[in-house]
Design an enzyme around this catalytic site. Structure first.
Site, PDB file in Angstrom:
ATOM      1  N   ARG A  40       0.831  -1.214   0.000  1.00 47.08           N
ATOM      2  CA  ARG A  40       0.000   0.000   0.000  1.00 47.08           C
ATOM      3  C   ARG A  40       0.860   1.256   0.000  1.00 47.08           C
ATOM      4  O   ARG A  40       0.455   2.301  -0.492  1.00 47.08           O
ATOM      5  CB  ARG A  40      -0.969   0.002   1.191  1.00 47.08           C
ATOM      6  CG  ARG A  40      -1.869   1.243   1.229  1.00 47.08           C
ATOM      7  CD  ARG A  40      -3.062   1.095   2.159  1.00 47.08           C
ATOM      8  NE  ARG A  40      -2.707   0.601   3.469  1.00 47.08           N
ATOM      9  CZ  ARG A  40      -2.063   1.325   4.397  1.00 47.08           C
ATOM     10  NH1 ARG A  40      -1.726   2.564   4.158  1.00 47.08           N
ATOM     11  NH2 ARG A  40      -1.768   0.800   5.574  1.00 47.08           N
ATOM     12  N   TYR A  92     -20.081  11.181 -16.371  1.00 45.69           N
ATOM     13  CA  TYR A  92     -20.233   9.979 -15.548  1.00 45.69           C
ATOM     14  C   TYR A  92     -20.858  10.382 -14.206  1.00 45.69           C
ATOM     15  O   TYR A  92     -20.289  11.155 -13.444  1.00 45.69           O
ATOM     16  CB  TYR A  92     -18.869   9.325 -15.355  1.00 45.69           C
ATOM     17  CG  TYR A  92     -18.992   7.917 -14.855  1.00 45.69           C
ATOM     18  CD1 TYR A  92     -19.381   6.887 -15.710  1.00 45.69           C
ATOM     19  CD2 TYR A  92     -18.730   7.613 -13.538  1.00 45.69           C
ATOM     20  CE1 TYR A  92     -19.510   5.586 -15.249  1.00 45.69           C
ATOM     21  CE2 TYR A  92     -18.853   6.310 -13.072  1.00 45.69           C
ATOM     22  CZ  TYR A  92     -19.251   5.312 -13.936  1.00 45.69           C
ATOM     23  OH  TYR A  92     -19.380   4.030 -13.471  1.00 45.69           O
ATOM     24  N   ASP A 155     -11.438  13.479 -17.714  1.00 47.87           N
ATOM     25  CA  ASP A 155     -11.729  12.044 -17.752  1.00 47.87           C
ATOM     26  C   ASP A 155     -11.536  11.605 -19.199  1.00 47.87           C
ATOM     27  O   ASP A 155     -12.324  11.965 -20.077  1.00 47.87           O
ATOM     28  CB  ASP A 155     -13.170  11.816 -17.269  1.00 47.87           C
ATOM     29  CG  ASP A 155     -13.568  10.341 -17.232  1.00 47.87           C
ATOM     30  OD1 ASP A 155     -12.930   9.530 -17.930  1.00 47.87           O
ATOM     31  OD2 ASP A 155     -14.531  10.022 -16.510  1.00 47.87           O
ATOM     32  N   LYS A 180     -12.376   0.020 -18.688  1.00 45.01           N
ATOM     33  CA  LYS A 180     -12.973   0.119 -20.021  1.00 45.01           C
ATOM     34  C   LYS A 180     -11.937  -0.233 -21.090  1.00 45.01           C
ATOM     35  O   LYS A 180     -11.545  -1.371 -21.186  1.00 45.01           O
ATOM     36  CB  LYS A 180     -13.579   1.514 -20.203  1.00 45.01           C
ATOM     37  CG  LYS A 180     -14.368   2.027 -18.986  1.00 45.01           C
ATOM     38  CD  LYS A 180     -15.609   1.214 -18.684  1.00 45.01           C
ATOM     39  CE  LYS A 180     -16.198   1.513 -17.314  1.00 45.01           C
ATOM     40  NZ  LYS A 180     -16.555   2.919 -17.063  1.00 45.01           N
TER      41      LYS A 180
HETATM   42  C1  LIG Z   1     -16.700   3.660 -15.907  1.00 45.26           C
HETATM   43  C2  LIG Z   1     -16.362   5.102 -15.912  1.00 45.26           C
HETATM   44  C3  LIG Z   1     -15.913   5.740 -14.747  1.00 45.26           C
HETATM   45  C4  LIG Z   1     -15.782   5.016 -13.423  1.00 45.26           C
HETATM   46  O1  LIG Z   1     -14.829   4.007 -13.489  1.00 45.26           O
HETATM   47  P1  LIG Z   1     -14.920   2.637 -12.611  1.00 45.26           P
HETATM   48  O2  LIG Z   1     -13.718   1.892 -13.084  1.00 45.26           O
HETATM   49  O3  LIG Z   1     -16.208   1.974 -12.944  1.00 45.26           O
HETATM   50  O4  LIG Z   1     -14.842   3.041 -11.191  1.00 45.26           O
HETATM   51  C5  LIG Z   1     -15.606   7.084 -14.826  1.00 45.26           C
HETATM   52  N1  LIG Z   1     -15.750   7.767 -15.990  1.00 45.26           N
HETATM   53  C6  LIG Z   1     -16.179   7.186 -17.133  1.00 45.26           C
HETATM   54  C7  LIG Z   1     -16.323   7.991 -18.366  1.00 45.26           C
HETATM   55  C8  LIG Z   1     -16.507   5.836 -17.126  1.00 45.26           C
HETATM   56  O5  LIG Z   1     -16.946   5.266 -18.247  1.00 45.26           O
END
Ligand SMILES: *Cc1c(COP(=O)(O)O)cnc(C)c1O
Length: 355
Positions: A40, A92, A155, A180
């Site tokens: 950690r 999101y 993001d 993703k």
């Molecule tokens: C899925 C997603 C998130 C969150 O990510 P997790 O891995 O599910 O915590 C944030 N922003 C976007 C655009 C996403 O598609």
């Protein structure tokens, strides 16, 4: 080096006799006296391989977390208590919930309106951006907005570092849901932040040490493995997405297609300037409202009716069925185009739409 080469070659072992890839290291504790002590605190070689690769792709220092939201928290939690945060109306949803849960003020804005967003960012502690946005596929003018006189986070989950590099466009920090495209196979949760500011990077590492949103060893290994084929997957999916968007736009059952690659799309000119490709995400609306859209999802056989995105397998979801999506048209279907043959995807979509 080209991004395709970085995807394949970054984060590898280079000592003779070592495996080409850093294997999954399952360890909390390491023998005293070396680089690693307790996972950690210092991380593990497996996390470091992923962080090295994603850091090089985005042009900064990457820190990996247990999920994308773990990464978001490592940005939001560094703000002074009671901050005002500008968040896109379309984005999101969990991000705005986290900002509010941490006691900050959520200032929702339409980020396609550059002047209004810049005005709102003035005096805010953080401008949170997403482009293209989830699920309306809005495109923000990133070079203009990243010049805002406040901390700017982008993001970059939809675009991936292959198609858009926000730090080079002026952002202070980039966030990824590696669950993703980076992982790419719908089989893991992981997240990353990347920044070129050493002080911010150190604070984000410290946040991971204290809040403990550490990635799993297998997840970090699989994410790096996924990254090796990111360019192949995204190029294949993007080519199919471009073709499907054109065909969907001509389909009598489809009333609107949102894909920045279409010259008629409101985000096309901006996307063409700041991205090296238009990606493999799109949304489209169908005639007949929510019930018709649900029927399309139920009829699909190749495209998977499922949430999430960015995998080798195409997924589709009627987003307005979820809470916090009241601004989304009821019949809007978000499609994550995967790596199946484009003609199989089209035959499936056409049959479901013509139901
Ligand atoms: C899925 C997603 C998130 C969150 O990510 P997790 O891995 O599910 O915590 C944030 N922003 C976007 C655009 C996403 O598609």
């Amino acid at each position: 080096m080209h991004v395709e080469t970085v995807c394949v070659s970054a984060g590898r072992n280079d000592r003779p006799g070592e495996p080409l890839n850093v294997p999954p290291v399952f360890a909390s504790s390491f023998r005293t006296g070396g680089e690693y002590d307790y996972a950690r605190n210092e991380g593990t070689p497996t996390w470091a391989a992923l962080e090295d690769a994603v850091g090089r792709l985005e042009g900064g220092t990457a820190t990996a977390y247990a999920s994308g939201m773990g990464a978001v928290a490592a940005v939001v939690d560094l703000l002074p208590p009671g901050s005002r945060v500008v968040v896109p109306v379309d984005s999101y949803t969990a991000v705005r919930h986290l900002v509010a849960a941490r006691g900050h003020t959520v200032d929702l804005r339409d980020i396609t309106d550059t002047a209004a967003t810049l005005a709102a960012a003035d005096g805010a502690a953080l401008l949170w951006l997403e482009s293209p946005t989830n699920p309306l596929m809005d495109v923000a003018d990133l070079p203009a907005l990243c010049a805002a006189n406040t901390l700017v986070a982008v993001d970059n989950t939809f675009a991936t570092p292959l198609l858009q590099q926000p730090l080079a466009l002026g952002a202070d920090v980039v966030m990824h849901s590696g669950s993703k495209y980076l992982g790419g196979h719908a089989d893991l949760l992981i997240g990353l932040t990347v920044t070129a500011d050493p002080d911010l990077a150190a604070r984000q590492r410290r946040h991971r040490v204290l809040a403990g949103a550490t990635p799993g060893g297998m997840e970090a290994f699989l994410a790096t493995r996924g990254l090796r084929t990111l360019a192949l997957r995204v190029r294949q999916a993007q080519a199919s997405a471009g073709e499907l968007a054109v065909r969907l736009a001509r389909h009598p059952a489809v009333t609107r297609v949102r894909y920045p690659g279409l010259p008629s799309d409101p985000g096309h000119t901006r996307a063409a300037k700041q991205m090296t490709g238009f990606g493999a995400m799109m949304s489209f609306e169908v005639a007949g409202g929510a019930a018709a859209a649900d029927a399309v999802c139920a009829a699909l056989r190749v495209v998977n009716a499922a949430t999430s995105l960015g995998g080798v397998e195409s997924t589709i979801e009627r987003r307005a069925r979820l809470a916090g999506q009241e601004h989304v048209p009821p019949s809007l279907l978000r499609l994550s185009v995967g790596c199946e043959h484009v003609e199989d995807l089209w035959a499936d979509l056409d049959a479901a739409l013509s139901g």
